[in-house]
Design a protein around this motif. Structure first.
Motif, short mmCIF file in Angstrom:
data_model
loop_
_atom_site.label_atom_id
_atom_site.label_comp_id
_atom_site.label_asym_id
_atom_site.label_seq_id
_atom_site.Cartn_x
_atom_site.Cartn_y
_atom_site.Cartn_z
N ILE A 325 0.79 -1.22 -0.18
CA ILE A 325 -0.01 -0.14 0.09
C ILE A 325 0.81 0.95 0.05
O ILE A 325 0.49 2.40 -0.48
CB ILE A 325 -0.95 0.09 1.18
N MET A 326 2.12 1.31 0.74
CA MET A 326 2.95 2.41 0.78
C MET A 326 3.59 2.63 -0.70
O MET A 326 3.74 3.90 -1.30
CB MET A 326 4.27 2.22 1.60
N GLU A 327 3.75 1.35 -1.57
CA GLU A 327 4.14 1.63 -2.84
C GLU A 327 3.12 2.14 -3.72
O GLU A 327 3.27 3.13 -4.88
CB GLU A 327 4.82 0.16 -3.35
N LYS A 328 2.06 1.56 -3.53
CA LYS A 328 1.08 2.21 -4.67
C LYS A 328 0.46 3.37 -4.46
O LYS A 328 -0.05 4.11 -5.41
CB LYS A 328 -0.48 0.76 -4.32
N TYR A 329 0.41 3.73 -3.13
CA TYR A 329 -0.37 5.25 -3.02
C TYR A 329 0.75 6.26 -2.63
O TYR A 329 0.40 7.44 -2.33
CB TYR A 329 -1.22 5.16 -1.82
N GLN A 330 2.19 5.84 -2.39
CA GLN A 330 3.03 6.56 -2.04
C GLN A 330 2.81 7.54 -0.99
O GLN A 330 2.87 8.70 -0.74
CB GLN A 330 3.36 7.60 -3.29
N VAL A 331 2.34 6.86 0.21
CA VAL A 331 2.03 7.27 1.34
C VAL A 331 2.69 6.66 2.61
O VAL A 331 3.21 5.55 2.35
CB VAL A 331 0.48 7.25 1.61
N ALA A 332 2.70 7.33 3.66
CA ALA A 332 3.44 6.34 4.96
C ALA A 332 1.94 5.58 5.49
O ALA A 332 0.97 6.39 5.38
CB ALA A 332 3.58 7.37 6.14
N LEU A 333 2.35 4.44 6.00
CA LEU A 333 1.21 3.67 6.38
C LEU A 333 1.66 3.54 8.16
O LEU A 333 2.62 3.26 8.30
CB LEU A 333 1.11 2.43 5.89
N ARG A 334 0.57 3.97 8.90
CA ARG A 334 0.91 3.95 10.35
C ARG A 334 -0.02 3.06 11.18
O ARG A 334 -1.01 3.18 11.59
CB ARG A 334 0.75 5.15 10.95
N PRO A 335 0.38 1.74 11.29
CA PRO A 335 -0.28 0.83 12.25
C PRO A 335 -0.24 1.59 13.34
O PRO A 335 0.54 1.86 14.01
CB PRO A 335 0.36 -0.53 12.25
N LEU A 336 -1.58 1.21 14.02
CA LEU A 336 -1.77 1.93 15.57
C LEU A 336 -2.42 0.74 16.37
O LEU A 336 -3.18 -0.18 15.94
CB LEU A 336 -2.71 3.20 15.55
N TYR A 337 -2.06 0.73 17.87
CA TYR A 337 -2.60 -0.32 18.58
C TYR A 337 -3.27 0.65 19.70
O TYR A 337 -2.41 1.33 20.56
CB TYR A 337 -1.59 -1.24 19.17
N SER A 338 -4.25 0.06 19.98
CA SER A 338 -5.00 0.74 21.24
C SER A 338 -6.05 -0.48 21.77
O SER A 338 -6.07 -1.49 21.52
CB SER A 338 -5.74 1.91 21.10
N MET A 339 -6.82 0.14 22.61
CA MET A 339 -8.00 -0.77 23.39
C MET A 339 -8.77 0.11 23.93
O MET A 339 -8.63 1.31 24.47
CB MET A 339 -7.42 -1.93 24.46
N THR A 340 -10.18 -0.39 24.04
CA THR A 340 -11.25 0.54 24.68
C THR A 340 -10.97 0.95 25.89
O THR A 340 -11.07 2.12 26.26
CB THR A 340 -12.58 -0.41 24.78
N GLU A 341 -10.13 0.05 26.70
CA GLU A 341 -10.16 0.66 28.22
C GLU A 341 -9.09 1.87 28.30
O GLU A 341 -8.81 2.49 29.37
CB GLU A 341 -9.73 -0.71 28.97
N ALA A 342 -8.13 2.01 27.24
CA ALA A 342 -7.24 3.06 27.39
C ALA A 342 -7.53 4.25 26.86
O ALA A 342 -7.00 5.33 27.50
CB ALA A 342 -5.95 2.45 26.56
#
Length: 484
Positions: A325-342
Motif C-alpha cells: 500500500i505504501m508503494e501503490k499510494y506513495q504514502v506512509a502507513l501507520r499501524p496503531l494499537y489501542s484498546m477500549t479501556e485505554a
C-alpha cells in the motif's frame, strides 16, 4: 521492567471546556463534512453554539451531574455537538449501536442506566421497544423528524444558551463517557472513562493529524495559547461514531482542529472519490479497508496527491501488505494499537520504524508483557499478555503536593522538552521561606507520589506565578519562564 513512553502532563480541565476553548479558537473553519449527504458541513463556531444549547436544554429537562445520556444513530453531524453538549450539562455520554436488537441494547442500558436518549429516525422503533422495558429511560429525542417525540433541532431552536449553568467537574474523578468493550471474551462490558482520560489523549498531536519524525509533541496549553495545528489537514473517517474509536476520533479531530470528512459506510471507489474531492491528507482505516485499497483498480484516475498517510488499527497488518500500500499510494502507513479501556493510542508506528515492528510506545503509556499463568514479566523472545497503564502526570496533582510544604508560598508545574521522554515535569516555586532548597521540593514529591511523577525537569525558584484575573495559572507564560 515496564517500558515507559514518557511522562505526559495533563491539564486539570474538563473535556467539554477544552473543546469549547478550541472551538472558539478555530472559529468559522469547517470542522466536519458528511460526504454521505452531499457534503453537508458544520463549523467549529456552530458546534460551539449548538453544543451549549444542547447542554442548556438537558439542564432544562432536569438532567443532573452524573446522569447518563445515550446517543443511538449512524454517523451524522449531530454527534459533533451532542457529545460536548451532554458533557457540558454535567451528564455522561454513552453511545449505542443503532443497529443492535432490543436485547443487545437492554444488556448495555441495564448497566449504564441512561435517563434520556438522542435517537435517529431509523432506530426509533427499536428504541421505543427498549424504552418500554426500561423504567430508567424517561425520554427520547429524535435526530430528524417525528410526530410522536421531540425533534432535536426543534428543541434546540427554542433553547436559550444563556440559561446554561456551569457544572463543577473534577476531571480525574468524574466520568465523561461510558463505552462498550468489543465483547470478544463474552458479553460486551461497560468501560467508564473520565474527563482526564480523554483530555490526556487529546492534548497530543494525533498520529492522524500531522507528520512528524517522532512522537514528542509538546502539550498544547488550554488557557490562552492557540494549539499547534495545520488548518489544511483533512482526515477521512468511516468508523462508526457510536463505537469507542468513533467517539475518540470525533473528540480528537475536533480538539486538534483537523477537518473530518466522514461517511456512513465504506466503498473503495466512493472513498477514493471523497479523498480526491476534499483533498484528504490522512485516512483512518481498518485492515479490510486497506486490503480493498491495495486491490483497487483504476486508482490512477484519481488525484490523490494530498494524501500523505494512512492510519490503521483493529488488527495486525502483514509487512507485505504495508509495503504494497505504501508503494501503490506513495504514502506512509501507520499501524496503531489501542484498546477500549485505554482511551488513548498506546503504540504507533513512526517514520523510520521497521515495518515489521509494532512501533513506538506513546507518551503517557506504560507497558509490560507478563506470563499468562504466573503473571511475572516475560524475558526477551517470550510470548505473554500485554498489560498497559497510564503514566500521565497531572500538574494540579504535583502542585497540591508541593503546596503542602510549609516553606512554599505558591507553585506551578509545566512540562519542559526532553529528547527521550517528550516532556518532563518542572516545578516553578515561590518561596515562603528563603531557606527552601530544591532538594526539599524534590523530597516532598518523592515521599507522596510514584516514581514517574517525580520532578525530572527540575525545580526553579521564581518571584511569582503568572495567573489570570480569575486566578488560573497561565501555563503558556509559565512554560516560557521554565524554558528561558
Amino acid at each position: 521492567m515496564p517500558v515507559n513512553g514518557g511522562e505526559l502532563l495533563v491539564p486539570n480541565i474538563s473535556l467539554h471546556e477544552l473543546l469549547w476553548q478550541r472551538f472558539q479558537q478555530y472559529g468559522d473553519d469547517v470542522a466536519f463534512v458528511d460526504a454521505s449527504k452531499n457534503g453537508e458541513s458544520i463549523t467549529y463556531r456552530d458546534i460551539y453554539r449548538q453544543s451549549r444549547k444542547c447542554a442548556a436544554y438537558l439542564q432544562s429537562q432536569g438532567i443532573q451531574k452524573g446522569d447518563v445520556i445515550s446517543i443511538g444513530a449512524p454517523n451524522c453531524l449531530e454527534y459533533t455537538f451532542l457529545i460536548p453538549g451532554i458533557l457540558g450539562s454535567g451528564a455522561i455520554v454513552t453511545p449505542c449501536n443503532p443497529y443492535y436488537k432490543p436485547g443487545e441494547i437492554l444488556h448495555q442500558f441495564r448497566i449504564s442506566e441512561p435517563k434520556m436518549m438522542f435517537v435517529s429516525e431509523e432506530a426509533l422503533d427499536t428504541m421505543k421497544a427498549v424504552k418500554a422495558e426500561l423504567p430508567c429511560l424517561k425520554k427520547l429525542v429524535v435526530i430528524g423528524k417525528s410526530d410522536e417525540f421531540p425533534a432535536l433541532h426543534e428543541v434546540l431552536s427554542r433553547t436559550d444558551e444563556a440559561t446554561l449553568k456551569e457544572v463543577e467537574i473534577h476531571p480525574a474523578e468524574d466520568i465523561a463517557v461510558i463505552v462498550q468493550s468489543g465483547g470478544t471474551t463474552g458479553l460486551p462490558k461497560a468501560v467508564a472513562m473520565t474527563h482526564r482520560n480523554y483530555v490526556a489523549s487529546n492534548i497530543l498531536k494525533h498520529p492522524w493529524t500531522m507528520e512528524r519524525s517522532r512522537i514528542t509533541a509538546k502539550v498544547n496549553e488550554v488557557d490562552e495559547e492557540t494549539p499547534v495545528r495545520d488548518p489544511t489537514s483533512a482526515a477521512y473517517v468511516e468508523r462508526p461514531m457510536y463505537h469507542t474509536a468513533g467517539v475518540a476520533l470525533v473528540v480528537g479531530l475536533a480538539a486538534a482542529g483537523t477537518k473530518c470528512v466522514f461517511e456512513s459506510d465504506f466503498d473503495v471507489v466512493k472513498m477514493l472519490k471523497t479523498v480526491e474531492k476534499y483533498q484528504v491528507t490522512v485516512a483512518v482505516c481498518v485492515p479490510p479497508m486497506v486490503i480493498d485499497l491495495v486491490n483497487a483498480e483504476g486508482v490512477e484516475k484519481y488525484d490523490l496527491s494530498h494524501l500523505r498517510e494512512i492510519c490503521c488499527g483493529g488488527a495486525v497488518l502483514a509487512p507485505d501488505l504495508i509495503r504494497r500500500i505504501m508503494e501503490k499510494y506513495q504514502v506512509a502507513l501507520r499501524p496503531l494499537y489501542s484498546m477500549t479501556e485505554a482511551s488513548i493510542i498506546c503504540v504507533g508506528m513512526i517514520p523510520g520504524n521497521n515495518i515489521a515492528s509494532c512501533g513506538n510506545l506513546q507518551r503517557g503509556v506504560e507497558l509490560k508483557i507478563v506470563d499468562l499463568e504466573s503473571r511475572h514479566e516475560c524475558g526477551p523472545e517470550k510470548e505473554g499478555e500485554i498489560l498497559i497503564r497510564s503514566a500521565q502526570v497531572s500538574p494540579a496533582e504535583l502542585e497540591s503536593v508541593i503546596l503542602k510544604h510549609p516553606k512554599v508560598l505558591d507553585v506551578g508545574v509545566v512540562g519542559i522538552p526532553d529528547e527521550a521522554s517528550g516532556e518532563l515535569p518542572k516545578a516553578l516555586v515561590v518561596r515562603k521561606d528563603a531557606d527552601l532548597t530544591s532538594d526539599e521540593v524534590h523530597k516532598i514529591v518523592e515521599e507522596h507520589l510514584v516514581d514517574y511523577k517525580h520532578l525530572r525537569g527540575g525545580v526553579q525558584f521564581v518571584d511569582r506565578i503568572p495567573k489570570s484575573l480569575l486566578g488560573k495559572i497561565r501555563r503558556n507564560l509559565l512554560k516560557k519562564m521554565a524554558t528561558e
